[in-house]
Design a protein around this motif. Structure first.
Motif, short mmCIF file in Angstrom:
data_model
loop_
_atom_site.label_atom_id
_atom_site.label_comp_id
_atom_site.label_asym_id
_atom_site.label_seq_id
_atom_site.Cartn_x
_atom_site.Cartn_y
_atom_site.Cartn_z
N GLN A 1 35.72 49.75 41.24
CA GLN A 1 36.05 48.85 42.35
C GLN A 1 37.08 47.81 41.92
N LEU A 2 36.86 47.23 40.74
CA LEU A 2 37.81 46.25 40.22
C LEU A 2 39.16 46.90 39.96
N GLU A 3 39.14 48.08 39.36
CA GLU A 3 40.38 48.80 39.07
C GLU A 3 41.16 49.08 40.36
N ASN A 4 40.46 49.51 41.41
CA ASN A 4 41.12 49.81 42.68
C ASN A 4 41.67 48.55 43.33
N ARG A 5 40.92 47.44 43.20
CA ARG A 5 41.39 46.17 43.79
C ARG A 5 42.68 45.72 43.12
N LEU A 6 42.75 45.83 41.80
CA LEU A 6 43.96 45.45 41.10
C LEU A 6 45.11 46.40 41.42
N LYS A 7 44.79 47.68 41.51
CA LYS A 7 45.83 48.67 41.79
C LYS A 7 46.41 48.47 43.18
N SER A 8 45.56 48.16 44.15
CA SER A 8 46.04 47.96 45.52
C SER A 8 46.95 46.75 45.62
N GLY A 9 46.71 45.75 44.77
CA GLY A 9 47.57 44.57 44.75
C GLY A 9 48.71 44.67 43.76
N LYS A 10 48.83 45.84 43.10
CA LYS A 10 49.87 46.07 42.10
C LYS A 10 49.84 45.00 41.01
N VAL A 11 48.60 44.67 40.60
CA VAL A 11 48.40 43.67 39.55
C VAL A 11 48.06 44.41 38.25
N ASN A 12 48.79 44.15 37.21
CA ASN A 12 48.56 44.80 35.92
C ASN A 12 47.58 43.99 35.08
N SER A 13 47.04 44.64 34.06
CA SER A 13 46.20 43.95 33.09
C SER A 13 46.47 44.53 31.71
N LEU A 14 46.06 43.81 30.69
CA LEU A 14 46.20 44.29 29.32
C LEU A 14 45.26 45.48 29.14
N SER A 15 45.79 46.60 28.66
CA SER A 15 44.95 47.78 28.44
C SER A 15 44.17 47.63 27.15
N PHE A 16 43.10 48.42 27.03
CA PHE A 16 42.32 48.40 25.80
C PHE A 16 43.18 48.84 24.62
N GLU A 17 44.05 49.83 24.86
CA GLU A 17 44.93 50.30 23.79
C GLU A 17 45.86 49.20 23.31
N GLN A 18 46.40 48.42 24.25
CA GLN A 18 47.30 47.32 23.87
C GLN A 18 46.54 46.23 23.11
N LEU A 19 45.30 45.98 23.52
CA LEU A 19 44.45 45.04 22.78
C LEU A 19 44.27 45.51 21.34
N ILE A 20 43.99 46.80 21.16
CA ILE A 20 43.79 47.36 19.83
C ILE A 20 45.05 47.20 18.99
N VAL A 21 46.22 47.37 19.62
CA VAL A 21 47.48 47.24 18.87
C VAL A 21 47.65 45.82 18.36
N PHE A 22 47.48 44.83 19.22
CA PHE A 22 47.64 43.44 18.79
C PHE A 22 46.64 43.11 17.68
N ASN A 23 45.41 43.56 17.84
CA ASN A 23 44.40 43.36 16.81
C ASN A 23 44.82 44.05 15.51
N GLY A 24 45.26 45.31 15.63
CA GLY A 24 45.62 46.07 14.45
C GLY A 24 46.81 45.49 13.72
N LEU A 25 47.81 45.02 14.46
CA LEU A 25 49.00 44.46 13.82
C LEU A 25 48.68 43.17 13.07
N MET A 26 47.74 42.40 13.58
CA MET A 26 47.34 41.20 12.85
C MET A 26 46.71 41.57 11.51
#
Length: 510
Positions: free
Chosen positions: A276-301
């Motif tokens: 439901q949250l995913e659909n609400r964001l998608k309908s408003g064309k609102v992006n969020s940080l993906s889990f993969e992108q979170l892992i990258v920032f964590n990994g690079l640190m």
């Protein structure tokens, strides 16, 4: 001039987000008022009213406040609509939660700053722990979040409210995952073998509801990343960054917990509500940080052994003079002039790079994080490559056809050019058998018995590795010889704990 020992920071607006918002917020305020009085804790509650709703009363007038209070000052800082409109998703994202929290952190006067949300109640053990005044620099404090039924009444005494919460628990969100107490389903945040191995992954689950550290640490890290996105994972990114500086994570246990009042709009691990949250964001064309992108920032640190500072020095709208109203003034706080005094200059861009540049940076480095110093999985793939050079018929089989494969296993296999014509999945879910993932068929687990195990390697692509491990051993396969954990990557659950080489004093000098 006395500084409060604790600042509690939260953000909101009178928009009925999630339903019955003012009721939930009143419970939050009343609890803090009573508990700071009971524990005689010099506190300020700093609410950031982001983008106030037109034609609706401000929080200062719609909430009930005590006329006097001995120990807790209440301030409301307003971020007006004209500032909100400068954000890309302003129309469909009425509240930028993490930027709002940064506005509060930036102006907080407390020696220690607790960042939370407006529908939280604190157990007595949490306030007792803080009131002992034993909070130390070098630590970041966390607690478990208990989601509770929203039928809680403001007319109850504080003791009755907390007892109601204990008696009406819906979900327990701990370090390793979330337990739905109604269905008894447990939703993993980290692979299930992490606990079995005695690992202590960073406590990121529901961390945005309780992150407590010394005010200087918040300033050294420049608050939450002020990405022009929905707030998903930005609290976890802060947790990883704090740990990467060498902060020690302290979980307040022995009854220490927070109670989150359940509502319609928030995230929860159950698939239906998450969708439901995913659909609400998608309908408003609102992006969020993906889990993969979170892992990258964590990994690079971890890989680079340095801290990623996402915001400029003016984070939290630090260069702006915002309306700052004292709603309640504690006896120790009669001198209102000790509030935050920013420089009267124009507002600067809040990010070092644009949101798009940061996300592009993460996407470009994803495979780097998954393959460099990434534990045993690349080593297994290296062994597979050696075997393939010697035995052309070496076969790779994938156990588990869910998101773990697409997110973490498939990219690494492509990187190592593991391409096997006989590749297939096995899965315990009978409903998936007979289907395929990108043309790769899904079969029942029993077909493994027909394979030549000496020329086969099974990559487990599931969070439930411990269970699958037992299953494969019962079928006669040996761990690390015939199968291995495809998600055994330290950047999924280990990295971030005391990996940084820079101390806060060194950061201040750079």
């Amino acid at each position: 001039m006395m500084r409060p020992y604790l600042s509690i920071v939260a953000t909101g607006r009178n928009d009925n987000h999630g339903g019955n918002l003012i009721h939930r917020m009143q419970l939050f305020v009343d609890g803090i008022m009573e508990q700071t009085q009971k524990h005689q804790l010099h506190t300020e509650l700093l609410l950031v009213e982001w983008n106030p709703v037109k034609d609706r009363p401000r929080l200062s007038s719609v909430l009930s406040w005590p006329k006097n209070h001995s120990f807790c000052t209440v301030r409301i800082v307003e971020v007006p609509n004209e500032l909100h409109r400068t954000y890309v998703h302003a129309e469909n994202l009425p509240l930028y939660q993490m930027v709002g929290k940064n506005v509060g952190i930036r102006r907080a006067r407390g020696e220690h700053v607790l960042v939370t949300n407006i529908d939280i109640l604190f157990s007595e053990e949490v306030f007792d722990f803080i009131a002992k005044r034993g909070l130390n620099r070098g630590n970041i404090y966390r607690v478990c979040r208990y989601d509770v039924d929203n039928a809680l009444s403001v007319d109850y005494s504080q003791q009755e409210k907390l007892q109601f919460c204990e008696d009406h628990i819906i979900r327990i969100n701990d370090r390793f995952g979330s337990l739905n107490t109604i269905t008894n389903e447990y939703y993993l945040v980290f692979p299930d073998d992490a606990r079995a191995q005695g690992l202590m992954p960073p406590f990121t689950n529901a961390c945005g509801d309780f992150q407590l550290m010394h005010r200087d640490h918040w300033f050294d890290l420049r608050g939450y990343a002020e990405f022009d996105l929905y707030s998903m994972h930005l609290d976890s990114l802060m947790q990883y960054a704090a740990l990467a500086t060498g902060l020690r994570e302290i979980e307040i246990s022995d009854g220490g917990r927070i109670y989150h009042i359940e509502h319609e709009a928030g995230w929860s691990p159950e698939a239906e509500k998450s969708k439901q949250l995913e659909n609400r964001l998608k309908s408003g064309k609102v992006n969020s940080l993906s889990f993969e992108q979170l892992i990258v920032f964590n990994g690079l640190m971890g890989l680079n052994q340095e801290i990623l500072l996402f915001n400029q020095d003016d984070w939290g709208m630090g260069s702006l003079v915002l309306e700052d109203e004292f709603i309640v003034t504690a006896w120790w706080d009669k001198d209102e002039s000790q509030g935050y005094e920013p420089a009267a200059v124009d507002y600067l861009p809040h990010l070092i790079c644009s949101t798009e540049e940061w996300l592009d940076y993460a996407d470009r480095n994803y495979i780097t994080v998954l393959t460099m110093n990434a534990g045993t999985f690349p080593e297994w793939l290296g062994k597979i490559a050696d075997i393939k050079r010697k035995i052309e018929q070496q076969k790779i089989i994938l156990f588990g056809s869910g998101s773990g494969y697409a997110k973490f296993v498939e990219p690494v296999m492509k990187h190592f050019k593991v391409n096997n014509k006989g590749l297939y999945f096995v899965d315990n879910d009978a409903n998936k058998v007979g289907a395929n993932v990108k043309g790769v068929p899904i079969r029942r687990v029993e077909v493994l018995l027909d394979e030549d195990r000496d020329h086969t390697f099974i990559i487990v692509c599931s969070m439930y590795y411990s269970q699958i491990k037992r299953q494969l051993i019962q079928l006669g396969f040996e761990e690390n010889i015939h199968f291995g954990n495809g998600l055994n990557n330290p950047y999924l659950y280990q990295l971030g704990t005391n990996v940084g080489k820079y101390s806060f004093s060194e950061l201040r000098e750079t």
